[in-house]
Scaffold this motif. Structure first.
Motif, PDB file in Angstrom:
ATOM      1  N   TYR A   1       7.219  -1.681   8.358  1.00 39.41           N
ATOM      2  CA  TYR A   1       7.602  -1.992   9.822  1.00 39.41           C
ATOM      3  C   TYR A   1       6.357  -2.518  10.408  1.00 39.41           C
ATOM      4  CZ  TYR A   1      10.946   1.935  10.481  1.00 39.41           C
ATOM      5  OH  TYR A   1      12.130   2.689  10.285  1.00 39.41           O
ATOM      6  N   LYS A   2       5.052  -2.437  10.115  1.00 36.54           N
ATOM      7  CA  LYS A   2       4.107  -3.079  10.607  1.00 36.54           C
ATOM      8  C   LYS A   2       3.827  -4.482  10.046  1.00 36.54           C
ATOM      9  CE  LYS A   2       0.332  -0.639  11.257  1.00 36.54           C
ATOM     10  NZ  LYS A   2      -0.884   0.537  10.984  1.00 36.54           N
ATOM     11  N   ARG A   3       3.684  -4.503   8.914  1.00 34.59           N
ATOM     12  CA  ARG A   3       3.225  -5.914   8.152  1.00 34.59           C
ATOM     13  C   ARG A   3       4.085  -6.654   7.594  1.00 34.59           C
ATOM     14  NH1 ARG A   3      -1.248  -3.825   4.275  1.00 34.59           N
ATOM     15  NH2 ARG A   3      -1.407  -5.913   4.080  1.00 34.59           N
ATOM     16  N   GLY A   4       5.474  -6.427   7.669  1.00 35.05           N
ATOM     17  CA  GLY A   4       6.454  -7.635   7.086  1.00 35.05           C
ATOM     18  C   GLY A   4       6.732  -7.398   5.729  1.00 35.05           C
ATOM     19  N   LEU A   5       7.044  -8.333   4.949  1.00 40.58           N
ATOM     20  CA  LEU A   5       7.553  -8.304   3.469  1.00 40.58           C
ATOM     21  C   LEU A   5       6.078  -8.341   2.592  1.00 40.58           C
ATOM     22  CD1 LEU A   5       9.697  -7.753   1.657  1.00 40.58           C
ATOM     23  CD2 LEU A   5      10.126 -10.409   1.651  1.00 40.58           C
ATOM     24  N   LEU A   6       5.807  -7.339   2.026  1.00 37.10           N
ATOM     25  CA  LEU A   6       4.906  -7.116   0.966  1.00 37.10           C
ATOM     26  C   LEU A   6       5.216  -7.424  -0.546  1.00 37.10           C
ATOM     27  CD1 LEU A   6       3.070  -4.281   3.071  1.00 37.10           C
ATOM     28  CD2 LEU A   6       2.865  -6.663   3.455  1.00 37.10           C
ATOM     29  N   LEU A   7       4.317  -7.282  -1.245  1.00 37.48           N
ATOM     30  CA  LEU A   7       4.378  -7.406  -2.679  1.00 37.48           C
ATOM     31  C   LEU A   7       3.374  -6.117  -3.154  1.00 37.48           C
ATOM     32  CD1 LEU A   7       4.533 -10.794  -4.231  1.00 37.48           C
ATOM     33  CD2 LEU A   7       6.527  -9.191  -4.210  1.00 37.48           C
ATOM     34  N   LEU A   8       3.800  -5.395  -4.189  1.00 41.82           N
ATOM     35  CA  LEU A   8       3.004  -4.402  -4.979  1.00 41.82           C
ATOM     36  C   LEU A   8       2.944  -4.641  -6.117  1.00 41.82           C
ATOM     37  CD1 LEU A   8       1.769  -1.544  -5.304  1.00 41.82           C
ATOM     38  CD2 LEU A   8       4.089  -0.376  -5.414  1.00 41.82           C
ATOM     39  N   ASP A   9       1.714  -5.035  -6.938  1.00 47.07           N
ATOM     40  CA  ASP A   9       1.380  -5.443  -8.251  1.00 47.07           C
ATOM     41  C   ASP A   9       1.690  -4.399  -9.300  1.00 47.07           C
ATOM     42  OD1 ASP A   9       0.493  -6.232 -10.543  1.00 47.07           O
ATOM     43  OD2 ASP A   9      -1.168  -7.563  -9.793  1.00 47.07           O
TER      44      ASP A   9
END
Length: 150
Positions: A100-108
């Motif tokens: 919600y806050k940061r957009g689209l993220l990647l978790l390594d």
């Protein structure tokens, strides 16, 4: 007059639940906005299985991601400043999180670190980015996103 038979009853059992060691009711900016300022201990979303049969879930108000093994054992794999609500594991192993806050993220999956993938389009941030779905042409989409927006 009924056109359809009643649904078949399906018996269920609880396989696993968030362990008490991860339950600490406390205030959260997400809960203030979405749960009437109630203190909560978690709000789980985004279930997705990896190739080893482990289930990953997000905890929106506290920026946590958990991994549950086939025996039902829970592990917190990351905690960061965000409101993760969607999670999808790509066939190449990348773990994508909508936040919600940061957009689209990647978790390594190797380091369990979270990094931005696409936080804005132009100068606009996302407004409540939610669930994920991968198209068959994801490689093309990745290339176009990086070329045009990053």
């Amino acid at each position: 007059m009924s056109f359809f038979a009643p649904p078949r009853r399906v018996e269920t059992t609880v396989f696993t639940r968030l362990p008490d060691r991860f339950r600490k009711s406390r205030p959260s900016a997400w809960a203030d906005a979405n749960r009437g300022c109630l203190e909560i201990d978690s709000f789980l979303e985004g279930p997705s299985f990896d190739r080893e049969g482990r289930l990953h879930v997000t905890d929106i108000p506290f920026g946590r991601v958990f991994r549950i093994d086939p025996a039902g054992e829970w592990e917190q794999i990351t905690e960061y400043d965000g409101w993760p609500n969607g999670l999808k594991i790509h066939r190449d192993g990348r773990i994508f999180i909508t936040d919600y806050k940061r957009g689209l993220l990647l978790l390594d999956p190797a380091s369990d670190r979270v990094s931005p993938f696409l936080e804005t389009v132009g100068s606009e941030s996302f407004k409540g980015l939610n669930d994920l779905f991968f198209a068959s042409n994801i490689r093309f989409i990745d290339e176009q996103v990086r070329k045009n927006w990053l």
